[in-house]
Design a protein around this motif. Structure first.
Motif, PDB file in Angstrom:
ATOM      1  N   GLN A  10       4.844  27.916 -32.827  1.00 26.55           N
ATOM      2  CA  GLN A  10       3.720  27.663 -31.921  1.00 26.55           C
ATOM      3  C   GLN A  10       4.112  26.803 -30.729  1.00 26.55           C
ATOM      4  OE1 GLN A  10       4.273  26.107 -34.727  1.00 26.55           O
ATOM      5  NE2 GLN A  10       3.526  24.028 -34.651  1.00 26.55           N
ATOM      6  N   HIS A  11       5.296  26.177 -30.784  1.00 24.21           N
ATOM      7  CA  HIS A  11       5.768  25.387 -29.641  1.00 24.21           C
ATOM      8  C   HIS A  11       6.692  26.184 -28.727  1.00 24.21           C
ATOM      9  CE1 HIS A  11       4.023  21.644 -30.958  1.00 24.21           C
ATOM     10  NE2 HIS A  11       4.542  21.812 -32.151  1.00 24.21           N
ATOM     11  N   TRP A  12       7.316  27.219 -29.245  1.00 25.40           N
ATOM     12  CA  TRP A  12       8.366  27.903 -28.494  1.00 25.40           C
ATOM     13  C   TRP A  12       8.012  29.316 -28.066  1.00 25.40           C
ATOM     14  CZ3 TRP A  12      11.818  24.778 -26.688  1.00 25.40           C
ATOM     15  CH2 TRP A  12      12.080  23.583 -27.350  1.00 25.40           C
ATOM     16  N   HIS A  13       7.137  29.980 -28.768  1.00 17.32           N
ATOM     17  CA  HIS A  13       6.825  31.377 -28.453  1.00 17.32           C
ATOM     18  C   HIS A  13       6.033  31.463 -27.148  1.00 17.32           C
ATOM     19  CE1 HIS A  13       5.295  35.472 -28.937  1.00 17.32           C
ATOM     20  NE2 HIS A  13       6.302  35.636 -29.789  1.00 17.32           N
ATOM     21  N   PRO A  14       6.363  32.420 -26.275  1.00 15.35           N
ATOM     22  CA  PRO A  14       5.658  32.521 -24.986  1.00 15.35           C
ATOM     23  C   PRO A  14       4.150  32.741 -25.121  1.00 15.35           C
ATOM     24  CG  PRO A  14       7.212  34.353 -25.259  1.00 15.35           C
ATOM     25  CD  PRO A  14       7.433  33.404 -26.383  1.00 15.35           C
ATOM     26  N   TYR A  15       3.698  33.298 -26.233  1.00 15.03           N
ATOM     27  CA  TYR A  15       2.259  33.485 -26.445  1.00 15.03           C
ATOM     28  C   TYR A  15       1.509  32.164 -26.345  1.00 15.03           C
ATOM     29  CZ  TYR A  15      -2.145  34.557 -28.777  1.00 15.03           C
ATOM     30  OH  TYR A  15      -3.480  34.688 -29.072  1.00 15.03           O
ATOM     31  N   CYS A  16       2.190  31.058 -26.669  1.00 13.62           N
ATOM     32  CA  CYS A  16       1.547  29.748 -26.735  1.00 13.62           C
ATOM     33  C   CYS A  16       1.512  29.014 -25.397  1.00 13.62           C
ATOM     34  CB  CYS A  16       2.259  28.896 -27.790  1.00 13.62           C
ATOM     35  SG  CYS A  16       2.289  29.705 -29.403  1.00 13.62           S
ATOM     36  N   PRO A  19      -1.734  30.751 -19.874  1.00 10.99           N
ATOM     37  CA  PRO A  19      -1.632  32.121 -19.360  1.00 10.99           C
ATOM     38  C   PRO A  19      -0.894  32.234 -18.022  1.00 10.99           C
ATOM     39  CG  PRO A  19      -3.814  31.743 -20.230  1.00 10.99           C
ATOM     40  CD  PRO A  19      -3.098  30.418 -20.266  1.00 10.99           C
ATOM     41  N   GLU A  20      -1.147  31.311 -17.090  1.00  8.22           N
ATOM     42  CA  GLU A  20      -0.488  31.410 -15.783  1.00  8.22           C
ATOM     43  C   GLU A  20       1.015  31.129 -15.891  1.00  8.22           C
ATOM     44  OE1 GLU A  20      -2.425  27.314 -16.063  1.00  8.22           O
ATOM     45  OE2 GLU A  20      -3.044  29.362 -16.482  1.00  8.22           O
ATOM     46  N   VAL A  21       1.408  30.243 -16.783  1.00  9.06           N
ATOM     47  CA  VAL A  21       2.825  29.946 -16.983  1.00  9.06           C
ATOM     48  C   VAL A  21       3.503  31.132 -17.665  1.00  9.06           C
ATOM     49  CG1 VAL A  21       4.482  28.427 -18.147  1.00  9.06           C
ATOM     50  CG2 VAL A  21       2.426  27.462 -17.082  1.00  9.06           C
ATOM     51  N   ARG A  22       2.843  31.663 -18.675  1.00  8.45           N
ATOM     52  CA  ARG A  22       3.394  32.831 -19.375  1.00  8.45           C
ATOM     53  C   ARG A  22       3.574  33.996 -18.412  1.00  8.45           C
ATOM     54  NH1 ARG A  22       0.880  36.199 -24.440  1.00  8.45           N
ATOM     55  NH2 ARG A  22       2.686  37.517 -24.672  1.00  8.45           N
ATOM     56  N   GLU A  23       2.579  34.263 -17.596  1.00  7.78           N
ATOM     57  CA  GLU A  23       2.649  35.354 -16.625  1.00  7.78           C
ATOM     58  C   GLU A  23       3.833  35.158 -15.674  1.00  7.78           C
ATOM     59  OE1 GLU A  23      -0.055  36.939 -12.952  1.00  7.78           O
ATOM     60  OE2 GLU A  23      -1.096  36.416 -14.819  1.00  7.78           O
ATOM     61  N   TYR A  24       3.998  33.934 -15.187  1.00 11.04           N
ATOM     62  CA  TYR A  24       5.121  33.639 -14.288  1.00 11.04           C
ATOM     63  C   TYR A  24       6.451  33.897 -14.991  1.00 11.04           C
ATOM     64  CZ  TYR A  24       8.645  31.080 -11.731  1.00 11.04           C
ATOM     65  OH  TYR A  24       9.806  30.742 -11.082  1.00 11.04           O
ATOM     66  N   PHE A  25       6.589  33.394 -16.208  1.00 11.33           N
ATOM     67  CA  PHE A  25       7.833  33.599 -16.957  1.00 11.33           C
ATOM     68  C   PHE A  25       8.124  35.087 -17.149  1.00 11.33           C
ATOM     69  CE2 PHE A  25       8.887  29.503 -19.527  1.00 11.33           C
ATOM     70  CZ  PHE A  25       9.006  28.804 -18.345  1.00 11.33           C
ATOM     71  N   LEU A  26       7.103  35.849 -17.539  1.00  8.18           N
ATOM     72  CA  LEU A  26       7.317  37.271 -17.809  1.00  8.18           C
ATOM     73  C   LEU A  26       7.578  38.073 -16.541  1.00  8.18           C
ATOM     74  CD1 LEU A  26       4.712  37.806 -20.663  1.00  8.18           C
ATOM     75  CD2 LEU A  26       7.204  37.614 -20.875  1.00  8.18           C
ATOM     76  N   GLU A  27       7.120  37.575 -15.397  1.00  9.67           N
ATOM     77  CA  GLU A  27       7.441  38.218 -14.115  1.00  9.67           C
ATOM     78  C   GLU A  27       8.847  37.862 -13.653  1.00  9.67           C
ATOM     79  OE1 GLU A  27       4.432  36.912 -11.409  1.00  9.67           O
ATOM     80  OE2 GLU A  27       2.898  38.230 -12.255  1.00  9.67           O
ATOM     81  N   THR A  28       9.331  36.702 -14.055  1.00  6.21           N
ATOM     82  CA  THR A  28      10.602  36.173 -13.575  1.00  6.21           C
ATOM     83  C   THR A  28      11.772  36.529 -14.489  1.00  6.21           C
ATOM     84  OG1 THR A  28       9.375  34.317 -12.630  1.00  6.21           O
ATOM     85  CG2 THR A  28      11.753  34.065 -12.802  1.00  6.21           C
ATOM     86  N   GLU A  32      14.054  39.040 -23.315  1.00  4.02           N
ATOM     87  CA  GLU A  32      15.282  38.571 -23.952  1.00  4.02           C
ATOM     88  C   GLU A  32      15.890  37.346 -23.273  1.00  4.02           C
ATOM     89  OE1 GLU A  32      14.766  41.791 -22.994  1.00  4.02           O
ATOM     90  OE2 GLU A  32      14.291  42.558 -24.997  1.00  4.02           O
ATOM     91  N   THR A  33      15.521  37.066 -22.013  1.00  2.00           N
ATOM     92  CA  THR A  33      16.143  35.951 -21.283  1.00  2.00           C
ATOM     93  C   THR A  33      15.167  34.821 -20.964  1.00  2.00           C
ATOM     94  OG1 THR A  33      15.764  36.994 -19.121  1.00  2.00           O
ATOM     95  CG2 THR A  33      17.864  37.477 -20.234  1.00  2.00           C
ATOM     96  N   LEU A  34      14.011  34.822 -21.593  1.00  2.00           N
ATOM     97  CA  LEU A  34      13.051  33.752 -21.350  1.00  2.00           C
ATOM     98  C   LEU A  34      13.686  32.404 -21.667  1.00  2.00           C
ATOM     99  CD1 LEU A  34       9.831  35.301 -22.928  1.00  2.00           C
ATOM    100  CD2 LEU A  34      10.133  34.674 -20.530  1.00  2.00           C
ATOM    101  N   PRO A  35      13.440  31.380 -20.844  1.00  3.59           N
ATOM    102  CA  PRO A  35      14.024  30.064 -21.106  1.00  3.59           C
ATOM    103  C   PRO A  35      13.397  29.370 -22.316  1.00  3.59           C
ATOM    104  CG  PRO A  35      12.596  29.977 -19.192  1.00  3.59           C
ATOM    105  CD  PRO A  35      12.696  31.421 -19.596  1.00  3.59           C
ATOM    106  N   ARG A  36      12.266  29.876 -22.758  1.00  2.00           N
ATOM    107  CA  ARG A  36      11.570  29.309 -23.912  1.00  2.00           C
ATOM    108  C   ARG A  36      11.081  30.480 -24.744  1.00  2.00           C
ATOM    109  NH1 ARG A  36       6.411  25.284 -23.883  1.00  2.00           N
ATOM    110  NH2 ARG A  36       5.361  26.256 -25.642  1.00  2.00           N
ATOM    111  N   ASN A  37      11.602  30.587 -25.966  1.00  2.00           N
ATOM    112  CA  ASN A  37      11.212  31.714 -26.800  1.00  2.00           C
ATOM    113  C   ASN A  37      11.497  31.403 -28.255  1.00  2.00           C
ATOM    114  OD1 ASN A  37      10.215  34.215 -27.465  1.00  2.00           O
ATOM    115  ND2 ASN A  37      11.612  35.360 -26.166  1.00  2.00           N
ATOM    116  N   CYS A  38      10.917  32.164 -29.127  1.00  2.00           N
ATOM    117  CA  CYS A  38      11.125  32.043 -30.565  1.00  2.00           C
ATOM    118  C   CYS A  38      11.258  33.469 -31.090  1.00  2.00           C
ATOM    119  CB  CYS A  38       9.920  31.332 -31.177  1.00  2.00           C
ATOM    120  SG  CYS A  38      10.080  31.037 -32.933  1.00  2.00           S
ATOM    121  N   LEU A  39      12.345  33.740 -31.786  1.00  2.00           N
ATOM    122  CA  LEU A  39      12.636  35.092 -32.261  1.00  2.00           C
ATOM    123  C   LEU A  39      12.824  35.093 -33.765  1.00  2.00           C
ATOM    124  CD1 LEU A  39      15.343  35.849 -29.560  1.00  2.00           C
ATOM    125  CD2 LEU A  39      12.948  36.560 -29.484  1.00  2.00           C
TER     126      LEU A  39
END
Length: 76
Positions: A10-16, A19-28, A32-39
Motif C-alpha cells: 500500500q506504500h509502493w504500488h502506483p494504485y496508492c 490520482p494526479e501523481v499516478r497519471e503523471y507517472f504513467l504518462e512519463t 516496468e520502469t516506474l520509480p515507485r512500484n510493487c511487483l
C-alpha cells in the motif's frame, strides 16, 4: 515449507498514489520502469484490483481513536 510474501504494498504500488501523481507517472514511465512500484516476486505486475482488495481489508480492521493530551501508546 510454504512461501509467503509480505511487503508494504500500500506504500509502493502506483494504485496508492494520488490520482494526479499516478497519471503523471504513467504518462512519463512504462509500468516496468516506474520509480515507485510493487511487483510479485516473479516480477509480474500486481493488478490494481488486488491492491484495492488489500487496502479494503486494512480499512475494515483499522482501529482509530481521537488522541487527547497526555495519551501514551505502548507497543509490544
Amino acid at each position: 515449507d510454504e512461501f509467503s510474501w509480505f511487503n508494504q504494498a500500500q506504500h509502493w504500488h502506483p494504485y496508492c498514489l494520488k490520482p494526479e501523481v499516478r497519471e503523471y507517472f504513467l504518462e512519463t514511465f512504462t509500468e516496468e520502469t516506474l520509480p515507485r512500484n510493487c511487483l510479485f516476486g516473479d516480477g509480474s505486475i500486481i493488478p490494481d484490483e488486488i491492491i484495492k482488495h488489500i487496502m479494503d481489508i486494512y480499512q475494515q480492521h483499522e482501529v482509530s481513536f481521537p488522541w487527547q493530551k497526555g495519551d501514551v501508546m505502548v507497543l509490544d
